[in-house]
Design a protein around this motif. Structure first.
Motif, PDB file in Angstrom:
ATOM      1  N   UNK A   1       0.811  -1.209   0.000  1.00  0.00           N
ATOM      2  CA  UNK A   1       0.000   0.000   0.000  1.00  0.00           C
ATOM      3  C   UNK A   1       0.851   1.268   0.000  1.00  0.00           C
ATOM      4  N   UNK A   2       2.161   1.120   0.086  1.00  0.00           N
ATOM      5  CA  UNK A   2       3.037   2.288  -0.028  1.00  0.00           C
ATOM      6  C   UNK A   2       3.758   2.324  -1.373  1.00  0.00           C
ATOM      7  N   UNK A   3       3.432   1.375  -2.246  1.00  0.00           N
ATOM      8  CA  UNK A   3       3.972   1.369  -3.604  1.00  0.00           C
ATOM      9  C   UNK A   3       3.559   2.661  -4.309  1.00  0.00           C
ATOM     10  N   UNK A   4       4.462   3.248  -5.083  1.00  0.00           N
ATOM     11  CA  UNK A   4       4.174   4.540  -5.708  1.00  0.00           C
ATOM     12  C   UNK A   4       2.953   4.503  -6.620  1.00  0.00           C
ATOM     13  N   UNK A   5       2.688   3.362  -7.254  1.00  0.00           N
ATOM     14  CA  UNK A   5       1.498   3.255  -8.116  1.00  0.00           C
ATOM     15  C   UNK A   5       0.213   3.250  -7.294  1.00  0.00           C
ATOM     16  N   UNK A   6       0.277   2.617  -6.126  1.00  0.00           N
ATOM     17  CA  UNK A   6      -0.895   2.595  -5.240  1.00  0.00           C
ATOM     18  C   UNK A   6      -1.144   3.999  -4.685  1.00  0.00           C
ATOM     19  N   UNK A   7      -0.090   4.684  -4.323  1.00  0.00           N
ATOM     20  CA  UNK A   7      -0.219   6.057  -3.822  1.00  0.00           C
ATOM     21  C   UNK A   7      -0.798   6.957  -4.917  1.00  0.00           C
ATOM     22  N   UNK A   8      -0.363   6.771  -6.145  1.00  0.00           N
ATOM     23  CA  UNK A   8      -0.891   7.544  -7.270  1.00  0.00           C
ATOM     24  C   UNK A   8      -2.391   7.288  -7.435  1.00  0.00           C
ATOM     25  N   UNK A   9      -2.799   6.018  -7.374  1.00  0.00           N
ATOM     26  CA  UNK A   9      -4.223   5.690  -7.485  1.00  0.00           C
ATOM     27  C   UNK A   9      -5.002   6.278  -6.318  1.00  0.00           C
ATOM     28  N   UNK A  10      -4.410   6.279  -5.158  1.00  0.00           N
ATOM     29  CA  UNK A  10      -5.047   6.867  -3.985  1.00  0.00           C
ATOM     30  C   UNK A  10      -5.273   8.366  -4.188  1.00  0.00           C
ATOM     31  N   UNK A  11      -4.294   9.040  -4.751  1.00  0.00           N
ATOM     32  CA  UNK A  11      -4.442  10.468  -5.050  1.00  0.00           C
ATOM     33  C   UNK A  11      -5.569  10.698  -6.063  1.00  0.00           C
ATOM     34  N   UNK A  12      -5.631   9.861  -7.072  1.00  0.00           N
ATOM     35  CA  UNK A  12      -6.699   9.979  -8.068  1.00  0.00           C
ATOM     36  C   UNK A  12      -8.062   9.755  -7.413  1.00  0.00           C
ATOM     37  N   UNK A  13      -8.122   8.762  -6.539  1.00  0.00           N
ATOM     38  CA  UNK A  13      -9.367   8.475  -5.832  1.00  0.00           C
ATOM     39  C   UNK A  13      -9.779   9.667  -4.968  1.00  0.00           C
ATOM     40  N   UNK A  14      -8.841  10.260  -4.286  1.00  0.00           N
ATOM     41  CA  UNK A  14      -9.132  11.453  -3.477  1.00  0.00           C
ATOM     42  C   UNK A  14      -9.717  12.568  -4.337  1.00  0.00           C
ATOM     43  N   UNK A  15      -9.135  12.779  -5.505  1.00  0.00           N
ATOM     44  CA  UNK A  15      -9.634  13.831  -6.396  1.00  0.00           C
ATOM     45  C   UNK A  15     -11.072  13.542  -6.841  1.00  0.00           C
ATOM     46  N   UNK A  16     -11.348  12.288  -7.160  1.00  0.00           N
ATOM     47  CA  UNK A  16     -12.705  11.910  -7.559  1.00  0.00           C
ATOM     48  C   UNK A  16     -13.692  12.091  -6.407  1.00  0.00           C
ATOM     49  N   UNK A  17     -13.271  11.700  -5.211  1.00  0.00           N
ATOM     50  CA  UNK A  17     -14.140  11.856  -4.038  1.00  0.00           C
ATOM     51  C   UNK A  17     -14.398  13.326  -3.738  1.00  0.00           C
ATOM     52  N   UNK A  18     -13.389  14.153  -3.880  1.00  0.00           N
ATOM     53  CA  UNK A  18     -13.569  15.589  -3.667  1.00  0.00           C
ATOM     54  C   UNK A  18     -14.549  16.168  -4.683  1.00  0.00           C
TER      55      UNK A  18
END
Length: 59
Positions: A28-45
């Motif tokens: 869950x600290x893999x850079x690709x997972x973090x990138x997807x997490x950021x994208x998810x945050x943007x969608x949720x916002x």
């Protein structure tokens, strides 16, 4: 709920599933997972903004 919100909810769910699957197979600290997490945050916002606009327009 309008069509744009429905599409946004689908994108949120797709991104969430993608992030969890990748996180479980890697870390869950893999850079690709973090990138997807950021994208998810943007969608949720974005979705949250829709909700706020709807609430204020129906008041």
């Amino acid at each position: 709920m309008n069509r744009e919100q429905e599409m946004l909810l689908r994108k949120i769910e797709e991104r969430r599933k993608e992030m969890v699957e990748l996180g479980l197979s890697r870390s869950f600290v893999d850079e690709r997972v973090v990138y997807l997490s950021d994208q998810l945050d943007q969608l949720l916002n974005k979705y949250h903004l829709f909700e706020q606009k709807q609430a204020s327009s129906s008041s």
